[in-house]
Design a protein around this motif. Structure first.
Motif, PDB file in Angstrom:
ATOM      1  N   ARG A 169       4.180  -8.483  -0.825  1.00 34.58           N
ATOM      2  CA  ARG A 169       3.309  -9.058  -1.855  1.00 34.58           C
ATOM      3  C   ARG A 169       2.222  -9.935  -1.240  1.00 34.58           C
ATOM      4  N   LYS A 213      10.040  -8.123  -0.159  1.00 31.64           N
ATOM      5  CA  LYS A 213       9.125  -8.281  -1.290  1.00 31.64           C
ATOM      6  C   LYS A 213       8.114  -9.397  -1.019  1.00 31.64           C
ATOM      7  N   LEU A 214       8.579 -10.507  -0.434  1.00 30.27           N
ATOM      8  CA  LEU A 214       7.695 -11.647  -0.169  1.00 30.27           C
ATOM      9  C   LEU A 214       6.561 -11.250   0.769  1.00 30.27           C
ATOM     10  N   TRP A 231       0.836  -9.379   1.658  1.00 31.83           N
ATOM     11  CA  TRP A 231      -0.151  -8.425   2.175  1.00 31.83           C
ATOM     12  C   TRP A 231      -1.036  -7.903   1.053  1.00 31.83           C
ATOM     13  N   VAL A 232      -0.433  -7.559  -0.070  1.00 27.06           N
ATOM     14  CA  VAL A 232      -1.208  -7.067  -1.223  1.00 27.06           C
ATOM     15  C   VAL A 232      -2.170  -8.149  -1.713  1.00 27.06           C
ATOM     16  N   THR A 233      -1.699  -9.402  -1.778  1.00 22.92           N
ATOM     17  CA  THR A 233      -2.546 -10.506  -2.239  1.00 22.92           C
ATOM     18  C   THR A 233      -3.741 -10.701  -1.323  1.00 22.92           C
ATOM     19  N   GLY A 240      -2.194 -15.768   0.813  1.00 20.21           N
ATOM     20  CA  GLY A 240      -1.638 -14.488   1.251  1.00 20.21           C
ATOM     21  C   GLY A 240      -1.496 -14.413   2.757  1.00 20.21           C
TER      22      GLY A 240
END
Length: 648
Positions: free
Chosen positions: A204, A200-201, A206-208, A174
């Motif tokens: 995502r 989106k990349l 950041w979320v991961t 991430g």
């Protein structure tokens, strides 16, 4: 209701004013973390214990102490002492006996312990955040059988260890995609800030990273403790974790990820709109100023997140931590810029029509600089963690490092092929014309698709129309992707790079949790010095004279193998004329004066006239042992002879 957006200049001014303040706050946080970091040796190791492993003591000790090569974190249950039946005989209270450079902890024992073999099991967390554990035995009076069964699972292992390892890998991945994706947009493809696939990349990623950091924080208690998932609900344990260096680093990472969320919002909000609408020279200059501000802010946030690893793992311990931690931060940033940018390039080649050749070439230059930084910092860290050429092939850390170097070499080779594909891309003018045609076609498609239509009442019919629209969009994207064969070749080579990069991140994750080669070799050297054994059994001849009739003779003693641990003792008694002398009694005692051990009495068994034996003779430590042999030739005539021998 229609919302009124603020003027671009106002938004730009606000963003520009916030970024310097954010940079100052983060710089202060990093300074605090750097100040808190203290040097130590990588991966703590047990260097001594009292009693020693395998020792046989005459009386029960009042306490058990453990000494380590570096500072460790221990709790009240970190040292457990079990009797032969498996019952705890320690008080359960940890004693901090550290002084200066000496790192020593202990626990008191109950009084009146009977003879037998006792087991000491310990567990701690080293300064580089990894859990360590071990066990050893000592005996009071004489060794005995023990019913204690130690768990085969090492500290940090089992299902919890696997889950923690997955979270570590997800955090590294991430971080790489988050930093590399943002760098790719700012340095190589500014219009990518408005492209949905790249948005989106990065989001995502950041979320991961956020989810992985939270997972590591809640798993920290069972990972360094019992190894049971139920302990994630132990609030007292979580509070203790937050007071450690690793816990503080994970919390700091979460705070920095909050700052990263603000960065992402500006990047995909204000910045994306400015790059789309910039038409005049003045607007282009404003966009460049915002790009510079985002670059500075992003570098500070990225460096701060990288520092949360550097300040809590291998780089923060060992030799030269003041150099190693900044080098590790640069190493992590270089890896993220290269591999994360590679992921962003791959997404752009597949999802963004008409990506410019100039953008690919800019990334090629960025990747080249990243590889240079990676090599320089990697060579330094390798020397620091290995210490010798033999550790490169003789330790797990060294072999993993060789595998990592091999993967980087393969990655560089594939990148060279990608550069050749980049050089063969269509000229900018042709690409622009191609993109214009495709854009016009896409606009027509979108226009047709967005015309007011009547939504069918039948839900199945509505779903069918939605699938048809999605199929047309997918076909359009594929038509654009496959229009240029050179671009298709570049996509394939970049995809191969991404595959190797995934394996490289996995090896890096394992490497960060592996004991460095320098530490392994140091402990191996200490262990080999402590367990050095002679080439053959110890054999001595002791003349004696008890002063009575038939009181003269010789005792031949053989101790096999003559080293620390279990030995077999043979005694032969001969008269002056060389005939076996069957003595009424013979006794042996072993003493190690340098360590105040002994005398350890021994009464051998008679196996034949003039021959006595004893098996399982325990010598707990290496050193100069004095052997006392007491010979009795009659009811009143006896003498004691002695000899000092070296036991390795």
């Amino acid at each position: 209701m229609t919302a009124t957006a603020p003027a671009p200049s106002t938004v730009h001014a606000r963003a520009t004013a916030v970024l310097p303040r954010l940079a100052l706050v983060l710089a202060a946080l990093l300074a605090t973390l750097f100040t808190a970091a203290s040097p130590a040796t990588a991966h703590a190791a047990l260097t001594a214990s009292d009693p020693k492993d395998g020792a046989v003591v005459a009386t029960a000790p009042a306490q058990v102490t453990l000494s380590f090569s570096e500072q460790v974190a221990m709790g009240d249950d970190s040292i457990r002492v079990l009797d032969p039946q498996g019952k705890r005989v320690d008080t359960g209270e940890l004693r901090d006996m550290c002084s200066g450079n000496t790192v020593r902890y202990g626990t008191a024992l109950h009084s009146g312990l009977p003879n037998g073999t006792y087991t000491v099991a310990w567990q701690a967390v080293s300064a580089d955040s990894h859990p360590i554990s071990g066990a050893f035995t000592f005996s009071v009076g004489a060794p005995s059988a023990t019913a204690v069964t130690l768990p085969a699972q090492q500290a940090g292992g089992g299902p919890v260890g696997i889950a923690y390892g997955i979270a570590r890998y997800a955090a590294y991945a991430g971080f790489a995609v988050l930093v590399g994706g943002a760098a790719f947009i700012l340095l190589c493809l500014r219009r990518g800030a408005a492209e949905r696939p790249l948005q989106k990349l990065v989001v995502r990623a950041w979320v991961t990273l956020t989810a992985a950091t939270l997972a590591m924080l809640v798993l920290r208690v069972p990972y360094t403790g019992s190894g049971k998932f139920a302990d994630v609900f132990d609030l007292d344990g979580l509070k203790a974790v937050l007071e450690t260096k690793t816990g503080a680093s994970l919390v700091s990472r979460l705070l920095l990820l909050g700052a990263a969320a603000l960065f992402i919002a500006v990047l995909f909000g204000v910045y994306a709109r400015r790059t789309q609408s910039a038409a005049t020279a003045e607007e282009a200059k404003d966009t460049s100023d915002l790009t510079f501000g985002l670059g500075i802010g992003g570098a500070v946030v990225s460096g701060g997140i990288a520092a949360t690893w550097a300040l809590s793992e291998h780089a923060s311990t060992g030799i030269q931590p003041g150099i190693a931690m900044p080098a590790d931060i640069l190493h992590l940033l270089a890896v993220a810029t290269w591999l994360g940018g590679l992921a962003a390039l791959l997404v752009s080649l597949y999802k963004i029509p008409g990506i410019e050749r100039a953008a690919v070439r800019r990334f090629s230059k960025v990747a080249f600089v990243s590889v240079l930084v990676l090599v320089v910092t990697g060579v330094y860290q390798s020397w620091r963690q290995l210490g010798s050429w033999s550790a490169l092939t003789g330790t797990s850390y060294g072999r993993l490092l060789l595998l990592k170097v091999g993967l980087v070499t393969v990655l560089v080779g594939i990148a060279y092929v990608s550069r050749k594909w980049t050089a063969r891309l269509a000229e900018a003018a042709e690409a622009t014309a191609h993109v214009s045609r495709e854009t016009a076609t896409a606009a027509a498609d979108v226009s047709r698709e967005t015309e007011p239509v009547t939504v069918p009442a039948d839900p199945q019919r509505a779903a069918q129309l939605a699938r048809q629209r999605a199929a047309r969009e997918s076909a359009r994207e594929k038509r654009v992707r496959d229009a240029d064969p050179e671009r298709a070749g570049l996509r394939r080579s970049v995809l191969a790079e991404a595959g190797v990069a995934v394996a490289l991140l996995a090896v890096t994750t394992v490497l960060t949790s592996t004991e460095p080669g320098r530490t392994v070799e140091r402990e191996a050297t200490r262990g080999s010095a402590a367990t050095a054994v002679p080439d053959r059994a110890v054999k001595v001849t002791l003349p004696f004279d008890t002063g009575g009739p038939n009181g003269k003779g010789n005792v031949r003693l053989e101790l096999d193998p003559g080293r620390v641990g279990a030995n077999t003792l043979h005694l032969w008694a001969d008269s002056d004329d060389g005939k076996p002398l069957d003595l009424p009694e013979i006794k042996v005692a072993f003493t190690l004066p340098a360590k105040d051990i002994g005398p350890l009495p021994l009464l051998p068994d008679r196996s034949a006239p003039g021959h006595w034996t004893a098996s399982g003779v325990q010598l707990p430590l290496a050193g100069e042992w004095r052997i006392d042999v007491t010979v009795r030739t009659s009811d009143i005539d006896q003498t004691t002879v002695q000899k000092t021998v070296k036991i390795g």
